[in-house]
Design a protein around this motif. Sequence first.
Motif, mmCIF file in Angstrom:
data_model
loop_
_atom_site.group_PDB
_atom_site.id
_atom_site.type_symbol
_atom_site.label_atom_id
_atom_site.label_comp_id
_atom_site.label_asym_id
_atom_site.label_seq_id
_atom_site.Cartn_x
_atom_site.Cartn_y
_atom_site.Cartn_z
ATOM 1 N N ILE A 105 27.418 -16.101 0.996
ATOM 2 C CA ILE A 105 28.790 -15.919 1.483
ATOM 3 C C ILE A 105 29.779 -16.583 0.545
ATOM 4 O O ILE A 105 29.570 -17.722 0.136
ATOM 5 C CB ILE A 105 28.959 -16.562 2.886
ATOM 6 C CG1 ILE A 105 27.879 -16.076 3.839
ATOM 7 C CG2 ILE A 105 30.347 -16.296 3.448
ATOM 8 C CD1 ILE A 105 27.587 -17.061 4.942
ATOM 9 N N THR A 106 30.853 -15.888 0.228
ATOM 10 C CA THR A 106 31.891 -16.497 -0.602
ATOM 11 C C THR A 106 33.252 -15.998 -0.161
ATOM 12 O O THR A 106 33.375 -14.878 0.363
ATOM 13 C CB THR A 106 31.662 -16.178 -2.090
ATOM 14 O OG1 THR A 106 32.671 -16.839 -2.856
ATOM 15 C CG2 THR A 106 31.743 -14.685 -2.361
ATOM 16 N N THR A 107 34.280 -16.807 -0.343
ATOM 17 C CA THR A 107 35.630 -16.383 0.028
ATOM 18 C C THR A 107 36.630 -16.825 -1.032
ATOM 19 O O THR A 107 36.440 -17.862 -1.679
ATOM 20 C CB THR A 107 35.989 -16.930 1.430
ATOM 21 O OG1 THR A 107 37.116 -16.237 1.935
ATOM 22 C CG2 THR A 107 36.282 -18.413 1.399
ATOM 23 N N ASP A 108 37.653 -16.014 -1.244
ATOM 24 C CA ASP A 108 38.701 -16.333 -2.214
ATOM 25 C C ASP A 108 40.027 -15.807 -1.696
ATOM 26 O O ASP A 108 40.098 -14.713 -1.150
ATOM 27 C CB ASP A 108 38.412 -15.660 -3.566
ATOM 28 C CG ASP A 108 37.671 -16.593 -4.504
ATOM 29 O OD1 ASP A 108 38.246 -17.617 -4.896
ATOM 30 O OD2 ASP A 108 36.515 -16.291 -4.830
ATOM 31 N N THR A 109 41.069 -16.577 -1.908
ATOM 32 C CA THR A 109 42.414 -16.182 -1.502
ATOM 33 C C THR A 109 43.251 -15.868 -2.733
ATOM 34 O O THR A 109 43.178 -16.583 -3.729
ATOM 35 C CB THR A 109 43.075 -17.329 -0.710
ATOM 36 O OG1 THR A 109 42.342 -17.523 0.496
ATOM 37 C CG2 THR A 109 44.525 -17.020 -0.371
ATOM 38 N N VAL A 158 47.257 -15.374 -3.645
ATOM 39 C CA VAL A 158 48.611 -15.554 -3.129
ATOM 40 C C VAL A 158 49.598 -14.913 -4.097
ATOM 41 O O VAL A 158 49.530 -15.154 -5.306
ATOM 42 C CB VAL A 158 48.927 -17.061 -2.964
ATOM 43 C CG1 VAL A 158 50.362 -17.274 -2.502
ATOM 44 C CG2 VAL A 158 47.941 -17.713 -2.000
ATOM 45 N N ALA A 159 50.505 -14.096 -3.556
ATOM 46 C CA ALA A 159 51.529 -13.447 -4.391
ATOM 47 C C ALA A 159 52.373 -14.518 -5.074
ATOM 48 O O ALA A 159 52.761 -15.507 -4.448
ATOM 49 C CB ALA A 159 52.412 -12.541 -3.542
ATOM 50 N N GLY A 160 52.635 -14.321 -6.360
ATOM 51 C CA GLY A 160 53.452 -15.274 -7.099
ATOM 52 C C GLY A 160 52.639 -16.381 -7.728
ATOM 53 O O GLY A 160 53.122 -17.110 -8.592
ATOM 54 N N ARG A 161 51.376 -16.524 -7.282
ATOM 55 C CA ARG A 161 50.510 -17.532 -7.883
ATOM 56 C C ARG A 161 49.315 -16.888 -8.587
ATOM 57 O O ARG A 161 49.041 -17.147 -9.738
ATOM 58 C CB ARG A 161 50.054 -18.553 -6.841
ATOM 59 C CG ARG A 161 49.039 -19.555 -7.383
ATOM 60 C CD ARG A 161 49.032 -20.858 -6.633
ATOM 61 N NE ARG A 161 50.253 -21.626 -6.829
ATOM 62 C CZ ARG A 161 50.406 -22.543 -7.793
ATOM 63 N NH1 ARG A 161 49.427 -22.788 -8.638
ATOM 64 N NH2 ARG A 161 51.526 -23.208 -7.910
ATOM 65 N N HIS A 162 48.607 -16.022 -7.850
ATOM 66 C CA HIS A 162 47.432 -15.356 -8.422
ATOM 67 C C HIS A 162 47.754 -13.971 -8.955
ATOM 68 O O HIS A 162 46.998 -13.411 -9.727
ATOM 69 C CB HIS A 162 46.324 -15.255 -7.387
ATOM 70 C CG HIS A 162 45.876 -16.578 -6.883
ATOM 71 N ND1 HIS A 162 46.343 -17.111 -5.708
ATOM 72 C CD2 HIS A 162 45.037 -17.493 -7.397
ATOM 73 C CE1 HIS A 162 45.788 -18.298 -5.513
ATOM 74 N NE2 HIS A 162 45.002 -18.560 -6.525
ATOM 75 N N PHE A 163 48.829 -13.401 -8.482
ATOM 76 C CA PHE A 163 49.280 -12.116 -9.021
ATOM 77 C C PHE A 163 50.798 -12.056 -8.907
ATOM 78 O O PHE A 163 51.385 -12.696 -8.020
ATOM 79 C CB PHE A 163 48.609 -10.928 -8.313
ATOM 80 C CG PHE A 163 48.864 -10.830 -6.834
ATOM 81 C CD1 PHE A 163 49.931 -10.075 -6.340
ATOM 82 C CD2 PHE A 163 48.045 -11.474 -5.923
ATOM 83 C CE1 PHE A 163 50.157 -9.969 -4.975
ATOM 84 C CE2 PHE A 163 48.271 -11.380 -4.545
ATOM 85 C CZ PHE A 163 49.330 -10.624 -4.075
ATOM 86 N N ALA A 164 51.425 -11.314 -9.814
ATOM 87 C CA ALA A 164 52.883 -11.189 -9.797
ATOM 88 C C ALA A 164 53.290 -10.378 -8.568
ATOM 89 O O ALA A 164 52.567 -9.472 -8.148
ATOM 90 C CB ALA A 164 53.359 -10.501 -11.073
ATOM 91 N N ALA A 165 54.424 -10.711 -7.998
ATOM 92 C CA ALA A 165 54.884 -10.022 -6.788
ATOM 93 C C ALA A 165 55.037 -8.521 -7.038
ATOM 94 O O ALA A 165 54.895 -7.720 -6.126
ATOM 95 C CB ALA A 165 56.197 -10.626 -6.308
ATOM 96 N N ASP A 166 55.293 -8.129 -8.310
ATOM 97 C CA ASP A 166 55.463 -6.703 -8.612
ATOM 98 C C ASP A 166 54.197 -6.086 -9.237
ATOM 99 O O ASP A 166 54.249 -5.000 -9.800
ATOM 100 C CB ASP A 166 56.667 -6.500 -9.534
ATOM 101 C CG ASP A 166 56.486 -7.200 -10.881
ATOM 102 O OD1 ASP A 166 55.506 -7.968 -11.034
ATOM 103 O OD2 ASP A 166 57.321 -6.975 -11.779
#
Length: 310
Positions: free
Chosen positions: A42-46, A48-56
């Motif tokens: 089992i593995t989980t990852d979050t 977050v917009a603006g941190r891990h990917f650009a909002a656009d």
Amino acid sequence: MDEFALIRRYFEPLGRPRPEVRLGIGDDAALLALPPGSELCITTDTLVAGRHFAADAAAADVGWKALAVNLSDLAAMGAAPLAYTLALTLPEADETWLQGLAAGLDELAAQHDLALIGGDTTRGPLSLTLTAFGAVPAGRALRRQGAREGDLVCVTGTLGDAALALQLGAQAPPALRQRLHRPQPRLAAGQALRELASAGLDLSDGLAGDLAHLCRASGVGASVRADLLPTSAAFAAAAPAARHLALQVQGGDDYELCLTLPPERVEAATAACGLPLTVIGRITREPGVRFCTAAGEILPLAPHGYRHFT
Ligand code: ADP
Ligand code: MG
């Protein structure tokens, strides 16, 4: 569109049938049957917009990458992926975005016949948490511990491509952009090398920091030859020479596997891997990770990759 209509339209169709999935989306919880003799990984990852990917960022790329980073962790354990869940927080029900997200998730899920088996949908600042479930023969998972002095350090594929793409932005050539936005989790390699490697992990935060984690878990150190780091043609053509080492060992987002192998198993591992597998160094008794030249000169380098809270 309410939460339930949204789930029905965009996420129920991603629940493809698999024998292990006894119950998918629609009840209070899902039911997963494990193949006999296996353990659940089992593995989980979050993200977050603006941190891990650009909002656009393209929604399909966000979906692909959210699943890929989880599958990369299963790959690193030598597990075969079965299913995943999606906890989604959205500022609004933007249907174009949701459609893109679902398409990106399912494009990668289809390659591995993975079922979306549940999740949660809430309103708030955009973020996604995926949990992936895999199966591994009981007691056989590939761990970060187990590397021994004299083992050779190997990596799959090439290093630094995603970091260079991030740095170049819109100017990055397509081959590098693909590596940043659409990483391919090394699932087949992880399963093939599980029985041969003494230890392993996936490279998400940069080789220097990630290999240090493996070494700490194994109670050893490593000496890595900077001149042996595997480099793609696109990287060699576009990276300023002075930045090669920093991009390849501290850049992050590689999603390659880093494995340690007793020297006598390297040939079998190379044949079984299904990807280029490159020996880059060896495990030492002395703790810590050192990067050096072919002549043995130690190169100066900050000791860790990306960290959230420093
Ligand atoms: P509960 O209130 O019992 O937690 P929900 O109303 O949140 O149930 O969810 C209903 C069903 O839809 C559940 O099976 C849940 O797993 C699934 N689900 C909710 N959100 C998502 C999502 N984003 N992706 C996939 N399945 C989802
Ligand atoms: Mg709920």
